[in-house]
Design an enzyme around this catalytic site. Structure first.
Site, PDB file in Angstrom:
ATOM      1  N   CYS A   1      -0.218   3.905   2.729  1.00 21.31           N
ATOM      2  CA  CYS A   1      -0.184   3.633   4.202  1.00 21.31           C
ATOM      3  C   CYS A   1      -0.004   2.172   4.500  1.00 21.31           C
ATOM      4  CB  CYS A   1      -1.412   3.961   5.073  1.00 21.31           C
ATOM      5  SG  CYS A   1      -3.097   3.838   4.015  1.00 21.31           S
ATOM      6  N   SER A   2      -0.982   1.230   4.685  1.00 22.03           N
ATOM      7  CA  SER A   2      -0.865  -0.045   5.207  1.00 22.03           C
ATOM      8  C   SER A   2      -2.002  -0.961   4.810  1.00 22.03           C
ATOM      9  CB  SER A   2      -0.474  -0.004   6.772  1.00 22.03           C
ATOM     10  OG  SER A   2      -1.706   0.439   7.470  1.00 22.03           O
ATOM     11  N   CYS A   3      -2.584  -0.651   3.685  1.00 23.77           N
ATOM     12  CA  CYS A   3      -4.117  -1.606   3.415  1.00 23.77           C
ATOM     13  C   CYS A   3      -3.378  -2.863   3.086  1.00 23.77           C
ATOM     14  CB  CYS A   3      -4.657  -0.901   2.358  1.00 23.77           C
ATOM     15  SG  CYS A   3      -5.376   0.658   2.419  1.00 23.77           S
TER      16      CYS A   3
ATOM     17  N   CYS B   1       0.700  -1.214   0.103  1.00 22.72           N
ATOM     18  CA  CYS B   1      -0.077  -0.195   0.070  1.00 22.72           C
ATOM     19  C   CYS B   1       0.992   1.142   0.012  1.00 22.72           C
ATOM     20  CB  CYS B   1      -1.022   0.026   1.168  1.00 22.72           C
ATOM     21  SG  CYS B   1      -1.977   1.494   1.191  1.00 22.72           S
TER      22      CYS B   1
END
Ligand code: FE
Length: 205
Positions: free
Chosen positions: A108-110, A105
């Site tokens: 961010c951190s999906c 991602c």
């Protein structure tokens, strides 16, 4: 849509908001800290890469299931009982001798929680997010994954709406293994694309 549209807050902001919301709910007696701890425990211990490993192993032994995974990842993963939060739309990308897939991602951190649990810290790091797009071959080499120069690397950028899962290739020498034994070879990193499944002898395939 642009990546800006699907994240209105960075994750630090989300963490602060979550903490504030938790404090409010507990204060109002609407939820206990025990209940919150139970949810966190669920994602740290019970919902993890073992779920994705079962999906991969099923795909390795069942061609019809593999086709359903391609046609409708969310539905086929749901057949094994996995779905829900942070996994509304799941897309499965399959490695072949010609193409290796890796997920990120960039903003961010999906991450596909229902099949892999919570993301590892390196997945959330700015270095991984930026570099795997710009120089995927070098980043994979740092993970110990040296791909043949002829292999194309495809990088899939996860979003709030779409979460990817890599279907790695079945390791050689596993023809006689049962589905459960195959699942034990499927590592988290092999489903992110930064690694390969284990070989039946325990070494990376
Ligand atoms: Fe994200």
């Amino acid at each position: 849509m642009s990546h800006d549209d699907h994240h209105h807050h960075d994750h630090d902001d989300v963490a602060v908001r979550a903490a504030a919301l938790e404090a409010l709910l507990v204060e109002k007696g609407l939820i206990s800290t025990d209940a919150i701890d139970a949810v966190v425990d669920l994602y740290e211990n019970d919902v993890g890469p073992q779920n994705g490993a079962r999906v991969v192993a099923r795909a390795w032994v069942d061609d019809a299931y593999r086709e359903r995974l391609h046609a409708n990842g969310t539905g086929a993963i749901g057949e094994l009982g996995y779905g829900g939060f942070e996994g509304d739309t799941m897309v499965v990308v399959e490695n072949t001798p010609e193409v290796h897939n890796v997920i990120v991602c960039t903003l961010c951190s999906c991450y596909p929680w229902p099949v892999l649990g919570l993301p590892p810290s390196w997945y959330k790091s700015p270095a991984y997010r930026a570099r795997v797009v710009a120089e995927p071959r070098a980043v994979l080499a740092e993970f110990g994954l040296e791909l043949d120069p002829d292999v194309e690397i495809r990088v899939w950028d996860s979003t709030a709406e779409v979460r990817y899962l890599v279907l790695p290739m079945r390791p050689p020498g596993t023809e006689s293994l049962e589905e459960d034994e195959l699942a034990a070879l499927v590592t988290r990193d092999s489903m992110v694309g930064t690694g390969l499944p284990l070989s039946p002898t325990g070494a990376a395939a």
